[in-house]
Design an enzyme around this catalytic site. Sequence first.
Site, PDB file in Angstrom:
ATOM      1  N   HIS A   1      36.108  31.036  37.066  1.00  0.00           N
ATOM      2  CA  HIS A   1      36.423  32.045  36.048  1.00  0.00           C
ATOM      3  C   HIS A   1      37.569  32.912  36.536  1.00  0.00           C
ATOM      4  O   HIS A   1      37.748  33.105  37.752  1.00  0.00           O
ATOM      5  CB  HIS A   1      35.185  32.888  35.707  1.00  0.00           C
ATOM      6  CG  HIS A   1      34.705  33.749  36.834  1.00  0.00           C
ATOM      7  ND1 HIS A   1      34.967  35.097  36.900  1.00  0.00           N
ATOM      8  CD2 HIS A   1      33.995  33.460  37.957  1.00  0.00           C
ATOM      9  CE1 HIS A   1      34.409  35.596  38.010  1.00  0.00           C
ATOM     10  NE2 HIS A   1      33.823  34.625  38.661  1.00  0.00           N
TER      11      HIS A   1
ATOM     12  N   CYS B   1      30.154  30.040  39.362  1.00  0.00           N
ATOM     13  CA  CYS B   1      30.104  31.237  40.201  1.00  0.00           C
ATOM     14  C   CYS B   1      28.828  32.028  39.915  1.00  0.00           C
ATOM     15  O   CYS B   1      28.292  31.985  38.805  1.00  0.00           O
ATOM     16  CB  CYS B   1      31.329  32.113  39.933  1.00  0.00           C
ATOM     17  SG  CYS B   1      31.442  33.560  41.023  1.00  0.00           S
TER      18      CYS B   1
ATOM     19  N   ASP C   1      28.672  35.094  39.566  1.00  0.00           N
ATOM     20  CA  ASP C   1      29.056  36.254  38.749  1.00  0.00           C
ATOM     21  C   ASP C   1      28.178  36.384  37.492  1.00  0.00           C
ATOM     22  O   ASP C   1      28.023  35.426  36.734  1.00  0.00           O
ATOM     23  CB  ASP C   1      30.531  36.087  38.346  1.00  0.00           C
ATOM     24  CG  ASP C   1      31.126  37.368  37.794  1.00  0.00           C
ATOM     25  OD1 ASP C   1      30.566  37.923  36.833  1.00  0.00           O
ATOM     26  OD2 ASP C   1      32.157  37.815  38.335  1.00  0.00           O
TER      27      ASP C   1
ATOM     28  N   CYS D   1      37.869  36.270  39.458  1.00  0.00           N
ATOM     29  CA  CYS D   1      36.722  36.060  40.362  1.00  0.00           C
ATOM     30  C   CYS D   1      36.817  36.974  41.597  1.00  0.00           C
ATOM     31  O   CYS D   1      37.829  36.974  42.303  1.00  0.00           O
ATOM     32  CB  CYS D   1      36.677  34.594  40.798  1.00  0.00           C
ATOM     33  SG  CYS D   1      35.277  34.217  41.882  1.00  0.00           S
TER      34      CYS D   1
ATOM     35  N   ARG E   1      28.680  37.657  34.777  1.00  0.00           N
ATOM     36  CA  ARG E   1      29.369  37.530  33.484  1.00  0.00           C
ATOM     37  C   ARG E   1      29.557  36.082  33.057  1.00  0.00           C
ATOM     38  O   ARG E   1      30.111  35.821  31.992  1.00  0.00           O
ATOM     39  CB  ARG E   1      30.742  38.213  33.576  1.00  0.00           C
ATOM     40  CG  ARG E   1      30.658  39.696  33.873  1.00  0.00           C
ATOM     41  CD  ARG E   1      32.011  40.236  34.274  1.00  0.00           C
ATOM     42  NE  ARG E   1      32.478  39.645  35.544  1.00  0.00           N
ATOM     43  CZ  ARG E   1      33.649  39.927  36.102  1.00  0.00           C
ATOM     44  NH1 ARG E   1      34.493  40.758  35.515  1.00  0.00           N
ATOM     45  NH2 ARG E   1      33.991  39.372  37.250  1.00  0.00           N
TER      46      ARG E   1
END
Length: 212
Positions: free
Chosen positions: A99, A43, A45, A102, A47
């Site tokens: 993750h 992803c 993302d 999400c 993080r």
Amino acid sequence: MTRRIEHLIERNKQWAAEFEAQNPGIFSTLADQQNPEYLWIGCSDSRVPANMIVGLQPGEVFVHRNVANLVNHSDLNVLSVIEYAVNILKVKDIILCGHYGCGGVKAALESKEHGLVDNWLRVIKDTYRNYSKRFHAIEDEKEEVDLLCELNVIEQVRNICHTSIVQNAWINGQELSVHGLIYGVENGILKDLQVTTKSVDEIETIYQLRSK
Ligand code: CO
């Protein structure tokens, strides 16, 4: 240039000097070739930084990231990445990493318009519908999101295995495993969803591109 960018360029100078000091000659080696053993599809993302969470250095993992770590058969971007990684780099492992929590999966669970991204996330709604029975007993919203995050990983592992790229590699005897992992943004731990696939025989017949 803005201060924020100047700051990054300054940090980059420090990083490059430290990395070269710790690994003498690393940049001249990397300049000649890359030889990663892994393809990571994850992803976007912030993080979930691929290299960092598995402790891999530059040159060690080929990476593709998009919103909600999706592998669509009409997405030339991800297909080109898989083709290059499998046919040219000859990676031995493809890691599809989702993750928990999400945002893309959360958005797909809402009956609400978010914009263009809804077209991208539509396949996650299909996954929800395909597994709707699994959601009947769940009342907690977070639990629902996290289950859909896991199922989304499993579906994308399937999608990777269904590509002609991966099937042809297997048929030609190339060693290649496709794994589904999920990352906990709250604890930094990766979990193996145990859906590793290593051969054409493991995929449903309808998706097999050559009959035996
Ligand atoms: Co995400």
